[in-house]
Write a protein that holds these residues in place. Structure first.
Motif, PDB file in Angstrom:
ATOM      1  N   ASP A   4       0.906  -1.147  -0.088  1.00 30.24           N
ATOM      2  CA  ASP A   4      -0.079  -0.130  -0.193  1.00 30.24           C
ATOM      3  C   ASP A   4       0.799   1.128   0.202  1.00 30.24           C
ATOM      4  OD1 ASP A   4      -2.902   1.349   0.448  1.00 30.24           O
ATOM      5  OD2 ASP A   4      -1.497   1.988   2.013  1.00 30.24           O
ATOM      6  N   TYR A   5       0.640   2.274  -0.999  1.00 29.73           N
ATOM      7  CA  TYR A   5       1.456   3.397  -1.041  1.00 29.73           C
ATOM      8  C   TYR A   5       1.570   4.346   0.201  1.00 29.73           C
ATOM      9  CZ  TYR A   5       2.173   2.450  -6.136  1.00 29.73           C
ATOM     10  OH  TYR A   5       2.174   2.066  -7.222  1.00 29.73           O
ATOM     11  N   TYR A   6       0.284   4.218   0.925  1.00 27.38           N
ATOM     12  CA  TYR A   6       0.241   4.971   2.194  1.00 27.38           C
ATOM     13  C   TYR A   6       1.299   4.554   3.229  1.00 27.38           C
ATOM     14  CZ  TYR A   6      -3.546   7.379   0.436  1.00 27.38           C
ATOM     15  OH  TYR A   6      -4.414   8.396  -0.360  1.00 27.38           O
ATOM     16  N   GLU A   7       1.381   2.861   3.105  1.00 27.63           N
ATOM     17  CA  GLU A   7       2.015   2.337   4.091  1.00 27.63           C
ATOM     18  C   GLU A   7       3.516   2.576   3.754  1.00 27.63           C
ATOM     19  OE1 GLU A   7       3.281  -2.190   5.057  1.00 27.63           O
ATOM     20  OE2 GLU A   7       1.083  -1.920   4.291  1.00 27.63           O
ATOM     21  N   VAL A   8       3.843   2.715   2.405  1.00 24.46           N
ATOM     22  CA  VAL A   8       5.184   2.719   1.958  1.00 24.46           C
ATOM     23  C   VAL A   8       5.614   4.061   2.536  1.00 24.46           C
ATOM     24  CG1 VAL A   8       6.768   3.278   0.059  1.00 24.46           C
ATOM     25  CG2 VAL A   8       5.051   1.365   0.055  1.00 24.46           C
ATOM     26  N   LEU A   9       5.161   5.210   2.633  1.00 24.92           N
ATOM     27  CA  LEU A   9       5.409   6.477   3.181  1.00 24.92           C
ATOM     28  C   LEU A   9       5.101   6.617   4.589  1.00 24.92           C
ATOM     29  CD1 LEU A   9       4.350   8.861  -0.143  1.00 24.92           C
ATOM     30  CD2 LEU A   9       6.346   7.677   0.578  1.00 24.92           C
ATOM     31  N   GLY A  10       4.578   5.757   5.309  1.00 26.06           N
ATOM     32  CA  GLY A  10       4.348   5.709   6.629  1.00 26.06           C
ATOM     33  C   GLY A  10       3.287   6.951   7.082  1.00 26.06           C
ATOM     34  N   VAL A  11       2.196   7.251   6.223  1.00 21.62           N
ATOM     35  CA  VAL A  11       1.212   8.303   6.467  1.00 21.62           C
ATOM     36  C   VAL A  11      -0.089   7.496   6.265  1.00 21.62           C
ATOM     37  CG1 VAL A  11       2.598  10.006   5.472  1.00 21.62           C
ATOM     38  CG2 VAL A  11       0.799   8.958   4.064  1.00 21.62           C
ATOM     39  N   SER A  12      -0.998   8.195   7.060  1.00 26.20           N
ATOM     40  CA  SER A  12      -2.591   7.873   7.040  1.00 26.20           C
ATOM     41  C   SER A  12      -3.115   8.443   5.621  1.00 26.20           C
ATOM     42  CB  SER A  12      -3.449   8.549   8.067  1.00 26.20           C
ATOM     43  OG  SER A  12      -3.345   9.780   7.817  1.00 26.20           O
ATOM     44  N   ALA A  15      -4.071  11.795   4.922  1.00 22.84           N
ATOM     45  CA  ALA A  15      -2.529  12.792   5.208  1.00 22.84           C
ATOM     46  C   ALA A  15      -2.688  13.755   4.198  1.00 22.84           C
ATOM     47  CB  ALA A  15      -1.401  12.054   4.981  1.00 22.84           C
ATOM     48  N   SER A  16      -2.419  15.146   4.370  1.00 24.37           N
ATOM     49  CA  SER A  16      -2.623  16.145   3.519  1.00 24.37           C
ATOM     50  C   SER A  16      -1.162  16.062   2.486  1.00 24.37           C
ATOM     51  CB  SER A  16      -2.408  17.630   4.411  1.00 24.37           C
ATOM     52  OG  SER A  16      -0.912  17.705   5.186  1.00 24.37           O
ATOM     53  N   ALA A  17      -1.406  16.943   1.653  1.00 28.11           N
ATOM     54  CA  ALA A  17      -0.138  16.994   0.481  1.00 28.11           C
ATOM     55  C   ALA A  17       0.953  17.333   1.201  1.00 28.11           C
ATOM     56  CB  ALA A  17      -0.518  18.069  -0.568  1.00 28.11           C
ATOM     57  N   ASP A  18       1.161  18.297   2.271  1.00 24.39           N
ATOM     58  CA  ASP A  18       2.549  18.579   2.889  1.00 24.39           C
ATOM     59  C   ASP A  18       2.949  17.444   3.684  1.00 24.39           C
ATOM     60  OD1 ASP A  18       2.477  21.263   1.681  1.00 24.39           O
ATOM     61  OD2 ASP A  18       1.522  22.174   3.638  1.00 24.39           O
ATOM     62  N   GLN A  21       4.422  14.854   1.071  1.00 18.12           N
ATOM     63  CA  GLN A  21       5.833  15.553   0.762  1.00 18.12           C
ATOM     64  C   GLN A  21       6.733  15.479   1.917  1.00 18.12           C
ATOM     65  OE1 GLN A  21       6.629  19.810  -0.054  1.00 18.12           O
ATOM     66  NE2 GLN A  21       6.841  19.230  -2.117  1.00 18.12           N
ATOM     67  N   GLN A  22       6.504  15.735   2.941  1.00 15.04           N
ATOM     68  CA  GLN A  22       7.573  15.878   4.047  1.00 15.04           C
ATOM     69  C   GLN A  22       7.892  14.291   4.354  1.00 15.04           C
ATOM     70  OE1 GLN A  22       5.725  17.556   7.579  1.00 15.04           O
ATOM     71  NE2 GLN A  22       5.746  19.620   6.507  1.00 15.04           N
ATOM     72  N   ALA A  23       6.917  13.294   4.505  1.00 20.62           N
ATOM     73  CA  ALA A  23       7.417  11.973   4.658  1.00 20.62           C
ATOM     74  C   ALA A  23       8.306  11.401   3.567  1.00 20.62           C
ATOM     75  CB  ALA A  23       6.172  11.213   4.584  1.00 20.62           C
ATOM     76  N   PHE A  24       7.893  11.798   2.265  1.00 19.43           N
ATOM     77  CA  PHE A  24       8.648  11.353   1.012  1.00 19.43           C
ATOM     78  C   PHE A  24      10.201  11.864   1.215  1.00 19.43           C
ATOM     79  CE2 PHE A  24      10.597  13.033  -2.911  1.00 19.43           C
ATOM     80  CZ  PHE A  24      10.989  11.526  -3.626  1.00 19.43           C
ATOM     81  N   ASP A  57       0.138  13.503  -6.727  1.00 19.70           N
ATOM     82  CA  ASP A  57      -0.852  14.090  -7.804  1.00 19.70           C
ATOM     83  C   ASP A  57      -2.371  13.862  -7.257  1.00 19.70           C
ATOM     84  OD1 ASP A  57      -2.634  13.411 -10.486  1.00 19.70           O
ATOM     85  OD2 ASP A  57      -0.841  14.803 -10.987  1.00 19.70           O
ATOM     86  N   PRO A  58      -2.940  14.930  -7.112  1.00 20.79           N
ATOM     87  CA  PRO A  58      -4.424  14.802  -6.560  1.00 20.79           C
ATOM     88  C   PRO A  58      -5.476  13.903  -7.658  1.00 20.79           C
ATOM     89  CG  PRO A  58      -3.611  17.013  -6.425  1.00 20.79           C
ATOM     90  CD  PRO A  58      -2.704  16.525  -7.180  1.00 20.79           C
ATOM     91  N   LYS A  59      -5.147  13.908  -8.827  1.00 18.06           N
ATOM     92  CA  LYS A  59      -6.076  12.926  -9.754  1.00 18.06           C
ATOM     93  C   LYS A  59      -5.815  11.707  -9.686  1.00 18.06           C
ATOM     94  CE  LYS A  59      -7.226  16.813 -12.917  1.00 18.06           C
ATOM     95  NZ  LYS A  59      -7.404  17.069 -14.548  1.00 18.06           N
ATOM     96  N   THR A  60      -4.194  11.551  -9.782  1.00 19.99           N
ATOM     97  CA  THR A  60      -3.808  10.082  -9.644  1.00 19.99           C
ATOM     98  C   THR A  60      -4.047   9.255  -8.005  1.00 19.99           C
ATOM     99  OG1 THR A  60      -1.785  10.782 -10.971  1.00 19.99           O
ATOM    100  CG2 THR A  60      -1.776   8.524  -9.900  1.00 19.99           C
ATOM    101  N   ARG A  61      -3.996  10.220  -7.072  1.00 17.58           N
ATOM    102  CA  ARG A  61      -4.334   9.665  -5.773  1.00 17.58           C
ATOM    103  C   ARG A  61      -5.753   9.368  -5.573  1.00 17.58           C
ATOM    104  NH1 ARG A  61      -3.651  13.222  -0.023  1.00 17.58           N
ATOM    105  NH2 ARG A  61      -4.228  11.461   1.327  1.00 17.58           N
ATOM    106  N   ALA A  62      -6.703  10.039  -6.257  1.00 19.18           N
ATOM    107  CA  ALA A  62      -8.087   9.881  -6.296  1.00 19.18           C
ATOM    108  C   ALA A  62      -8.179   8.594  -6.912  1.00 19.18           C
ATOM    109  CB  ALA A  62      -8.781  10.911  -6.679  1.00 19.18           C
TER     110      ALA A  62
END
Length: 319
Positions: A4-12, A15-18, A21-24, A57-62
């Motif tokens: 899961d991409y959220y799991e990869v970055l360690g965010v919920s 999570a907001s765009a900021d 980005q900070q996690a990345f 990317d908001p569209k890709t994320r959606a």
């Protein structure tokens, strides 16, 4: 199954765009193969980069939130096709319900499990769209990730700027960049190298490489923003009588006027002689007087100092 991409970055998932980005940035610095020598770091870095490209990317994320790991195989006009029944056996309407199991071939294939106008349930979406994408499908173009590295400079190099060849990368991926350093860069400032970051996928453009300036400690100069502080050694008689003395600065030698009666610690300001600022006011240079006595006075110097001590009524402890 892809992680899961959220799991990869360690965010919920909310999570907001900021936050993404900070996690990345945090993970990219830790696992970049030029920094991390672990053999698995490169694959981990690629996984982090892929997750960021999708979630930033908001569209890709959606689309990812809606369809999961197989979102690239779902056509852009999916909703219109479902509503019109185009290419799906002529049916109309119905609601899409996805299941991660029970598909022919097992595993985690996305399966259509309901909807008016379809003959039977359990249609494998991968099979349904295989003709459109020539098999398992090809992801669309995605831009590469921005990357960051440290650029170490001396005070003199940061002051004058100019072109410099900067080697980056480890022994397995050595690379040298021709960098144009603006005059007067300060600690923490970033120099952008367009298109020198992570490679994009498909026809996606490469990201940018940012070099974050780190100004090294100097034996003479102390920086405070764009201001430069430096000690100015003077002899006792120069401090007492006044003098014009030379001072070495990052831009060359300057003449400094020491007022009569100057004591150690007195600060002399040279306006505009600090770090340059191409977009504004340059910094100032502050010379701090430091009185230095002869370590081994000559007989004549000692005689004169003794004579001064005998006739002077000055008591420095009362001032």
């Amino acid at each position: 199954m892809a992680r899961d991409y959220y799991e990869v970055l360690g965010v919920s998932r909310n999570a907001s765009a900021d936050e993404i980005q900070q996690a990345f940035r945090k993970l990219a610095r830790r696992h970049h193969p030029d920094i991390n020598r672990d053999p698995a770091a490169e694959e981990r870095f690629k996984e982090i980069n892929e997750a960021y490209q999708v979630l930033s990317d908001p569209k890709t994320r959606a689309r990812y939130d809606r369809f999961g790991p197989d979102f690239r195989q779902i056509p852009e006009d999916y909703d219109e096709r479902v509503a019109a029944g185009a290419g799906f056996g002529g049916g109309r309407g119905g609601r899409v319900r996805w299941s991660t199991g029970g598909a022919p071939g097992g595993g985690g294939a996305r399966v259509w499990t309901g909807g008016e106008g379809f003959e039977g349930a359990g249609i494998n979406i991968e099979d349904l769209f295989s003709g459109m994408f020539g098999g398992r499908g090809a992801p669309g173009p995605m831009p590469g990730a921005d990357q960051e590295a440290e650029l170490r400079l001396t005070v003199e190099e940061a002051h004058r700027g100019g072109k410099r060849r900067v080697p980056l990368g480890g022994p397995d991926h050595p690379r040298t960049y021709e960098v144009n350093i603006p005059p007067g860069v300060v600690d923490g400032q970033r120099v952008r190298l367009a298109g020198q970051g992570g490679q994009g996928t498909g026809d996606g453009p490469a990201g940018d490489l940012y070099l974050r300036v780190k100004i090294l400690p100097h034996k003479r100069y102390r920086l405070s923003g764009r201001d430069i502080h430096v000690d100015l050694p003077v002899a006792p008689w120069e401090a007492a009588l006044g003098a014009t003395v030379p001072l070495t600065t990052p831009s060359g030698t300057a003449k400094v006027t020491v007022p009569p009666g100057s004591s150690s610690g007195r600060q002399l300001r040279l306006r505009g002689e600090g770090m340059p600022n191409p977009k504004g006011t340059p910094g100032d240079l502050y010379a701090h007087i430091r009185i230095v006595v002869p370590p081994s006075p000559t007989p004549r110097e000692k005689e004169l100092l003794e004579e001064l001590a005998a006739v002077s009524t000055f008591d420095p402890r009362r001032h």
